[in-house]
Design a protein around this motif. Structure first.
Motif, PDB file in Angstrom:
ATOM      1  N   MET A   1     -43.821   1.414  48.333  1.00 43.03           N
ATOM      2  CA  MET A   1     -43.189   1.093  49.613  1.00 43.03           C
ATOM      3  C   MET A   1     -43.228  -0.417  49.838  1.00 43.03           C
ATOM      4  N   LYS A   2     -42.066  -0.984  50.218  1.00 41.19           N
ATOM      5  CA  LYS A   2     -41.984  -2.411  50.470  1.00 41.19           C
ATOM      6  C   LYS A   2     -42.677  -2.763  51.783  1.00 41.19           C
ATOM      7  N   LYS A   3     -43.338  -3.908  51.787  1.00 37.52           N
ATOM      8  CA  LYS A   3     -43.991  -4.377  52.984  1.00 37.52           C
ATOM      9  C   LYS A   3     -42.961  -4.990  53.937  1.00 37.52           C
ATOM     10  N   LEU A   4     -43.322  -5.047  55.205  1.00 37.19           N
ATOM     11  CA  LEU A   4     -42.433  -5.582  56.230  1.00 37.19           C
ATOM     12  C   LEU A   4     -41.937  -6.971  55.874  1.00 37.19           C
ATOM     13  N   GLU A   5     -42.821  -7.843  55.425  1.00 38.63           N
ATOM     14  CA  GLU A   5     -42.433  -9.214  55.125  1.00 38.63           C
ATOM     15  C   GLU A   5     -41.361  -9.271  54.043  1.00 38.63           C
ATOM     16  N   GLU A   6     -41.454  -8.403  53.059  1.00 39.81           N
ATOM     17  CA  GLU A   6     -40.446  -8.358  52.005  1.00 39.81           C
ATOM     18  C   GLU A   6     -39.097  -7.918  52.568  1.00 39.81           C
ATOM     19  N   LYS A   7     -39.121  -6.964  53.483  1.00 39.27           N
ATOM     20  CA  LYS A   7     -37.875  -6.474  54.074  1.00 39.27           C
ATOM     21  C   LYS A   7     -37.213  -7.543  54.947  1.00 39.27           C
ATOM     22  N   LEU A   8     -38.020  -8.314  55.651  1.00 39.88           N
ATOM     23  CA  LEU A   8     -37.476  -9.361  56.512  1.00 39.88           C
ATOM     24  C   LEU A   8     -36.781 -10.453  55.708  1.00 39.88           C
ATOM     25  N   LYS A   9     -37.188 -10.634  54.458  1.00 39.05           N
ATOM     26  CA  LYS A   9     -36.560 -11.648  53.608  1.00 39.05           C
ATOM     27  C   LYS A   9     -35.163 -11.237  53.152  1.00 39.05           C
ATOM     28  N   ASN A  10     -34.867  -9.938  53.188  1.00 41.30           N
ATOM     29  CA  ASN A  10     -33.561  -9.445  52.763  1.00 41.30           C
ATOM     30  C   ASN A  10     -33.154  -8.281  53.681  1.00 41.30           C
ATOM     31  N   PRO A  11     -32.878  -8.594  54.958  1.00 40.22           N
ATOM     32  CA  PRO A  11     -32.701  -7.531  55.958  1.00 40.22           C
ATOM     33  C   PRO A  11     -31.494  -6.639  55.733  1.00 40.22           C
ATOM     34  N   VAL A  12     -30.410  -7.192  55.204  1.00 36.82           N
ATOM     35  CA  VAL A  12     -29.228  -6.356  54.952  1.00 36.82           C
ATOM     36  C   VAL A  12     -29.533  -5.337  53.867  1.00 36.82           C
ATOM     37  N   TRP A  13     -30.144  -5.784  52.802  1.00 34.95           N
ATOM     38  CA  TRP A  13     -30.468  -4.909  51.665  1.00 34.95           C
ATOM     39  C   TRP A  13     -31.295  -3.710  52.125  1.00 34.95           C
ATOM     40  N   PHE A  14     -32.376  -3.989  52.847  1.00 36.21           N
ATOM     41  CA  PHE A  14     -33.286  -2.907  53.204  1.00 36.21           C
ATOM     42  C   PHE A  14     -32.758  -2.055  54.359  1.00 36.21           C
ATOM     43  N   SER A  15     -31.896  -2.623  55.193  1.00 37.42           N
ATOM     44  CA  SER A  15     -31.226  -1.789  56.199  1.00 37.42           C
ATOM     45  C   SER A  15     -30.358  -0.743  55.521  1.00 37.42           C
ATOM     46  N   LEU A  16     -29.645  -1.163  54.473  1.00 41.87           N
ATOM     47  CA  LEU A  16     -28.770  -0.240  53.753  1.00 41.87           C
ATOM     48  C   LEU A  16     -29.557   0.728  52.877  1.00 41.87           C
ATOM     49  N   ASN A  34     -20.134  -0.444  54.606  1.00 40.03           N
ATOM     50  CA  ASN A  34     -18.754   0.020  54.756  1.00 40.03           C
ATOM     51  C   ASN A  34     -18.064  -0.963  55.703  1.00 40.03           C
ATOM     52  N   PRO A  35     -16.962  -1.591  55.281  1.00 43.35           N
ATOM     53  CA  PRO A  35     -16.360  -2.651  56.098  1.00 43.35           C
ATOM     54  C   PRO A  35     -15.808  -2.169  57.436  1.00 43.35           C
ATOM     55  N   GLU A  36     -15.671  -0.862  57.623  1.00 37.44           N
ATOM     56  CA  GLU A  36     -15.273  -0.362  58.939  1.00 37.44           C
ATOM     57  C   GLU A  36     -16.415  -0.523  59.944  1.00 37.44           C
ATOM     58  N   ILE A  37     -17.638  -0.643  59.433  1.00 38.47           N
ATOM     59  CA  ILE A  37     -18.823  -0.763  60.274  1.00 38.47           C
ATOM     60  C   ILE A  37     -19.246  -2.223  60.412  1.00 38.47           C
ATOM     61  N   ASN A  38     -19.257  -2.923  59.293  1.00 42.49           N
ATOM     62  CA  ASN A  38     -19.799  -4.272  59.228  1.00 42.49           C
ATOM     63  C   ASN A  38     -19.344  -4.869  57.900  1.00 42.49           C
ATOM     64  N   ASN A  39     -19.285  -6.184  57.813  1.00 43.56           N
ATOM     65  CA  ASN A  39     -18.821  -6.799  56.558  1.00 43.56           C
ATOM     66  C   ASN A  39     -19.890  -7.653  55.896  1.00 43.56           C
ATOM     67  N   PHE A  40     -21.156  -7.182  55.944  1.00 37.58           N
ATOM     68  CA  PHE A  40     -22.274  -7.881  55.314  1.00 37.58           C
ATOM     69  C   PHE A  40     -22.601  -7.263  53.955  1.00 37.58           C
ATOM     70  N   GLY A  41     -23.040  -8.129  53.044  1.00 42.29           N
ATOM     71  CA  GLY A  41     -23.548  -7.680  51.758  1.00 42.29           C
ATOM     72  C   GLY A  41     -24.859  -8.366  51.445  1.00 42.29           C
ATOM     73  N   ALA A  42     -25.593  -7.813  50.474  1.00 41.06           N
ATOM     74  CA  ALA A  42     -26.887  -8.382  50.101  1.00 41.06           C
ATOM     75  C   ALA A  42     -27.153  -8.140  48.622  1.00 41.06           C
ATOM     76  N   PHE A  43     -28.019  -8.971  48.049  1.00 42.59           N
ATOM     77  CA  PHE A  43     -28.282  -8.887  46.617  1.00 42.59           C
ATOM     78  C   PHE A  43     -29.677  -9.422  46.333  1.00 42.59           C
TER      79      PHE A  43
END
Length: 228
Positions: A1-16, A34-43
């Motif tokens: 399980m990823k720690k909170l601090e790691e998730k905060l560094k890449n919030p889009v990735w972990f939200s998805l 999905n671009p109908e919802i939002n147009n963010f990406g993460a890597f």
């Protein structure tokens, strides 16, 4: 399980990966909404963004990568880097309570058009109407008109981002935004999650966020691309 601090560094990735996994579109290990919802990406791997952007651009003509400090690669024959927005992340340190004098209501689907129109009036550009489904929205009405809102955007099992804090130009300087931020913050705390915010560096709202108990923590930059 990823720690909170790691998730905060890449919030889009972990939200998805967590709360918003139903909105996920993925190309070769690069995650997008999905671009109908939002147009963010993460890597995580910059080398994979080159082809992933080409594929995602078939679905929408404007889109962002959100990254703390990595630089995405892109195909200049097909994709244009319109601008890089130098942003920052704030997290709640200790909420400074505020008297709530306004009647703040939780908005429902019947308010989707009003939310969309108000956001585009104040911050025209990139909010998608179905972005309403990313989280809860709260509003203040005057004369039966929605004049101020705050919403929730990216979120995981550990944090929820406050976003779309806007006030109609005719109703500014009345403390509506402050009350909405405090109300939304308290609602997130009730869910035992960390409230966070993102904005661009130098935003005049940052002192307000800090006054309410938020603390600047890191850069969080938005790379805006468009399809050629």
């Amino acid at each position: 399980m990823k720690k909170l601090e790691e998730k905060l560094k890449n919030p889009v990735w972990f939200s998805l990966e967590e709360t918003h996994k139903n909105f996920l579109i993925e190309f070769d290990g690069v995650k997008f909404y999905n671009p109908e919802i939002n147009n963010f990406g993460a890597f995580f791997n910059e080398e994979k963004t080159f082809e992933a952007l080409n594929e995602y651009s078939k679905l929408t003509d404007k889109f962002f990568f959100v990254s703390e400090n990595q630089t995405p690669l892109f195909d200049e024959k097909k994709i244009i880097l319109e601008k890089k927005i130098n942003g920052c992340q704030l997290v709640l340190d200790s909420l400074v309570d505020l008297d709530i004098s306004e009647n703040i209501v939780k908005l429902t689907e019947k308010h989707i058009d009003e939310v969309y129109d108000l956001i585009w009036l104040v911050m025209p550009g990139f909010y998608q109407k179905k972005g309403f489904y990313m989280g809860n929205f709260y509003g203040i009405f005057k004369d039966n008109k929605l004049v101020a809102i705050s919403g929730q955007r990216m979120q995981t099992n550990d944090f929820i981002e406050i976003s779309s804090v806007v006030t109609h130009p005719n109703y500014t300087k009345r403390g509506l935004a402050s009350q909405l931020i405090v109300h939304t913050t308290k609602e997130i705390i009730k869910e035992k999650k960390l409230p966070i915010l993102h904005t661009n560096k130098g935003n005049k709202a940052i002192p307000l966020y800090e006054k309410l108990g938020y603390k600047l923590t890191r850069d969080m930059n938005w790379w805006l691309f468009c399809r050629k």
